[in-house]
Design an enzyme around this catalytic site. Structure first.
Site, PDB file in Angstrom:
ATOM      1  CG  HIS A 101      -2.125  -0.929   1.159  1.00 29.04           C
ATOM      2  ND1 HIS A 101      -3.682  -1.039   0.335  1.00 29.04           N
ATOM      3  CD2 HIS A 101      -2.055  -1.870   1.655  1.00 29.04           C
ATOM      4  CE1 HIS A 101      -3.889  -2.213   0.588  1.00 29.04           C
ATOM      5  NE2 HIS A 101      -3.054  -3.117   1.211  1.00 29.04           N
ATOM      6  CB  CYS A 142      -2.389   4.464  -3.725  1.00 24.79           C
ATOM      7  SG  CYS A 142      -3.559   2.881  -4.122  1.00 24.79           S
TER       8      CYS A 142
END
Length: 407
Positions: A101, A142
């Site tokens: 992430h 991300c």
């Protein structure tokens, strides 16, 4: 699955295991939720990417401290695992593939985070220690571009491609009903599918970048750093260039059509899918409760950041609302963002364990780039929130509820 697949590509293309270091949490192959124990797939009906994969560092050994010391070759400072570290020198080419992430100015580890400041300081140390001739870094996360924009120099022989630009999400793909989750990530699946099919002695870095950028329509694939060697062959980084043998594709089949979803939405979308696919009313209700709990947790996290922002701007509600609206600035004050995100992660919500908390880090970016809102003022506001308990992550609550279902 992305990490296991990347290992298979390097291994099949002749890089010996003693020159590959694999870090992965390793909690899915034999999970109770895996319908095929010991098997991990990266696409529907794909091959087992878990077969014979290296597991140099797993579970809590997958942390920023170990990652840094592996890259710097500091074997004495590595904790647990195989003890394997990078042993490269000034004539070596190094390939790093990182999947996790991300948020503005940081990437996650299972229990912790690494900021752009620390990652780039580590790369600079590698350069100063002459640990590579050329270094290629592929980053799946991300806001991945925020780890390098405005901070990575273009003269250190470091070439980076990222799954997303500095302000947008990367995307997951291939929802699997049997497993109740997504099997891969769009950028990673695209570059690995290309590597599986390419002639690595002829295809270049820039050719792979162009192919992956064109196929990845869900996010903007970007490049950073030193682009002067982008015509080097893939074999120099993902294979063994001294070998006379042609590259060996691990998974040469054409990819099936992709479904995709923004990575931050995976927990909610997966739960929605499980609600639809439930085979009984009790099972459906069980997933409905998980969904409602997750939404409630996200609201609490947002409220916490709103409180931090309001305190930092001395109760200026109009300014606080503007800060919370969306990210409005490129990251330039990396020192402030490092200090404030680290503080928020330690005192409010562990960003490594809480995917949604990473979605609101843009508020810290906005404050760090504003005049009149100092790092110390932001950290003081964070300190006032530190005693509030952070909610369980979706994966934590899912594991607990799954155990209840099995009982």
């Amino acid at each position: 699955a992305d990490v296991c697949h990347a290992y298979q590509i390097l291994h099949k293309n002749g890089i010996p295991d003693e020159r590959i270091v694999v870090m992965m949490y390793d909690d899915i192959a034999y999970s109770d939720n895996n319908p095929t124990p010991g098997k991990i797939i990266n696409r529907p009906d794909g091959p087992n990417v878990y077969m014979n994969v290296l597991k140099d560092y797993t579970k809590d050994e997958v942390n920023p401290k170990n990652f840094i010391n592996i890259l710097l070759g500091n074997k004495a400072k590595v904790s647990g695992g195989s003890g394997k570290v990078l042993k490269s020198g000034p004539n070596d080419r190094v390939f790093i593939n990182f999947v996790d992430h991300g948020a503005p100015g940081l990437v996650a580890f299972p229990q912790d985070i690494m900021t752009a400041k620390i990652l780039n300081e580590t790369i600079t140390q590698m350069y100063q220690k002459k640990m590579f001739k050329q270094l290629v870094f592929y980053l799946e996360a991300c806001e991945a571009g925020s780890m390098f924009q405005n901070i990575l120099p273009d003269h250190m022989n470091v070439y980076v491609t990222t799954a997303s630009d500095p302000s947008h999400s990367s995307y997951a793909c291939y929802y699997d009903k049997k497993r109740g989750t997504y099997l891969g990530d769009v950028y990673s699946v695209n570059w690995m599918q290309n590597s599986d099919q390419a002639n690595m002695k002829r295809e270049t870095l820039i050719r792979q970048f162009d192919i992956v950028r064109n196929k990845t329509t869900t996010s903007r694939v970007c490049r950073y750093g030193d682009l002067s060697f982008d015509k080097e062959d893939l074999d120099d980084f993902q294979g063994e260039p001294s070998s006379a043998n042609p590259s060996k594709p691990f998974d040469p089949e054409m990819l099936p059509p992709m479904d995709s979803v923004p990575a931050p939405d995976v927990p909610l979308v997966a739960l929605r899918n499980r609600i639809v696919d439930a085979k009984s009313e009790s099972e459906r209700q069980y997933y409905v409760e998980q969904f409602e709990n997750l939404v409630d947790q996200r609201m609490k996290i947002s409220k916490t950041m709103e409180s931090v922002v309001l305190e930092a701007v001395e109760n200026d509600h109009s300014l606080a609302n503007d800060i919370m609206d969306r990210q409005k600035h490129e990251i330039k004050n990396f020192d402030c963002l490092h200090a404030t995100t680290t503080s928020f992660s330690e005192k409010c919500y562990n960003l490594g364990k809480n995917e949604f908390a990473m979605r609101i880090i843009y508020a810290l970016v906005n404050m760090c780039e504003m005049e009149g809102v100092s790092s110390s003022k932001i950290q003081s506001a964070i300190n006032k929130e530190k005693l509030k308990p952070w909610p369980m992550t979706w994966s934590d609550s899912k594991n607990i509820n799954d155990q209840k279902m099995q009982q």
